[in-house]
Write an enzyme that holds these catalytic residues in place. Sequence first.
Site, short mmCIF file in Angstrom:
data_model
loop_
_atom_site.label_atom_id
_atom_site.label_comp_id
_atom_site.label_asym_id
_atom_site.label_seq_id
_atom_site.Cartn_x
_atom_site.Cartn_y
_atom_site.Cartn_z
N ILE A 11 10.65 28.13 62.00
CA ILE A 11 11.62 27.30 62.70
C ILE A 11 10.92 26.43 63.76
O ILE A 11 11.25 25.26 63.93
CB ILE A 11 12.73 28.16 63.32
CG1 ILE A 11 13.54 28.84 62.21
CG2 ILE A 11 13.64 27.33 64.22
CD1 ILE A 11 14.57 29.83 62.68
N SER A 79 9.12 38.90 64.26
CA SER A 79 10.41 38.78 63.55
C SER A 79 10.55 39.79 62.41
O SER A 79 11.54 39.72 61.68
CB SER A 79 10.58 37.37 63.01
OG SER A 79 9.53 37.06 62.11
N SER A 116 19.26 36.36 67.43
CA SER A 116 19.33 36.73 66.01
C SER A 116 20.68 37.33 65.66
O SER A 116 21.25 38.09 66.46
CB SER A 116 18.22 37.74 65.67
OG SER A 116 18.40 38.26 64.37
N TYR A 139 13.48 45.00 66.04
CA TYR A 139 13.61 43.55 66.20
C TYR A 139 14.99 43.20 66.74
O TYR A 139 15.12 42.47 67.73
CB TYR A 139 13.35 42.85 64.87
CG TYR A 139 13.74 41.39 64.88
CD1 TYR A 139 12.99 40.46 65.60
CD2 TYR A 139 14.85 40.94 64.17
CE1 TYR A 139 13.35 39.12 65.61
CE2 TYR A 139 15.21 39.59 64.18
CZ TYR A 139 14.46 38.69 64.90
OH TYR A 139 14.82 37.38 64.92
N VAL A 169 18.26 31.96 57.57
CA VAL A 169 17.69 30.62 57.55
C VAL A 169 16.73 30.48 56.36
O VAL A 169 15.94 31.38 56.07
CB VAL A 169 16.94 30.31 58.85
CG1 VAL A 169 16.53 28.84 58.90
CG2 VAL A 169 17.80 30.67 60.07
N LYS A 177 5.50 33.57 55.62
CA LYS A 177 6.24 34.77 56.00
C LYS A 177 6.18 35.87 54.95
O LYS A 177 6.63 36.99 55.21
CB LYS A 177 7.70 34.40 56.29
CG LYS A 177 7.88 33.47 57.48
CD LYS A 177 9.33 33.16 57.76
CE LYS A 177 10.09 34.40 58.21
NZ LYS A 177 11.49 34.08 58.59
N TYR A 282 20.98 47.72 55.40
CA TYR A 282 21.01 46.41 54.74
C TYR A 282 22.34 45.71 55.04
O TYR A 282 23.40 46.30 54.86
CB TYR A 282 20.85 46.61 53.23
CG TYR A 282 20.72 45.34 52.43
CD1 TYR A 282 19.52 44.65 52.37
CD2 TYR A 282 21.81 44.83 51.72
CE1 TYR A 282 19.40 43.49 51.63
CE2 TYR A 282 21.70 43.67 50.97
CZ TYR A 282 20.49 43.01 50.93
OH TYR A 282 20.37 41.86 50.19
#
Length: 320
Positions: A11, A79, A116, A139, A169, A177, A282
Amino acid sequence: MIIVTGGAGFIGSNIVHGLNARDIRDILVVDDLSDGRKCLNLADADILDYVDKDDFLARIRADEGFGQVDAVFHEGACSSTTEWDGRFVMKVNYEYTKALLAWCVARRTPLIYASSASVYGMGPVFREGREFEHPLNMYAYSKFLFDCHLRPQLAGLDSQVVGLRYFNVYGPREQHKGGMASVAFHFHNQLKESGRVRLFEGSDGYGPGEQRRDFIHVDDIVAVNLWLLDNPQVSGIFNLGTGRAQSFNDVAHAALRWMRARGEEGGGIDYIPFPEHLKGRYQSFTEADIGALRAAGYARPFMDVESGVPAYLDWLAAHG
């Protein structure tokens, strides 16, 4: 000058390119280039200078200046949602952001930082309120705790401070990543390899591939960040998603239609067993309540999967 932390990341680098599109090049990028492949995200960007993230933190803790700073976009963070070294995550995410907040507030410098959607845990309500926040990993907890640190200060601040709770995103410059890249990126690679894409079987009452997320293109993320730069009177913590959940099947079908439109053969979806280690951790459903962002004045529409995914795949095809 504008400072972008995490400016070589996904980002952050897109924000740098967004600033360049406005003919802004007086940009200081802060990052950790231990993974030097991230430099490719900035190879076609124009910046003024680069500072390592640890050196930058030392300078702001020493109360050093960087000349006239018009705004700070803070995108740098650990992240990884699978990182369980809590001391490391809290230092990199929580303590670092607290120090940067204090530095910006003392100088009345606008600070726009990445929070987030993971702070909401399993949901099912995704609205900016303490009663809906249930982080499930380090995180998420680090992002949640900083938002809690900021909230009681907001009313008394003399300068802009904004936290943006990013949802799912996807888009250009995320290739570094690896496993944390978007499903659209992984679909692109799978299509190149076999002409087929892979999705999880059903979970949490959802059918195969029918788990639903709020997928948002990174161009929309950049647009909101730059709108905030133009509107320094806006402060607060805001969700940043499209406001509409779509299924992983929707993303897969958008990718398959893109492939067929190019005249390529093949195409189909393979459903694989749901991983044991993700059960209970999840997010099978996310959908941003964007009422607060709209009330703050942001009126532009967001791309849906049907338009955003092919645009991204076109970019990947063009960039190799």
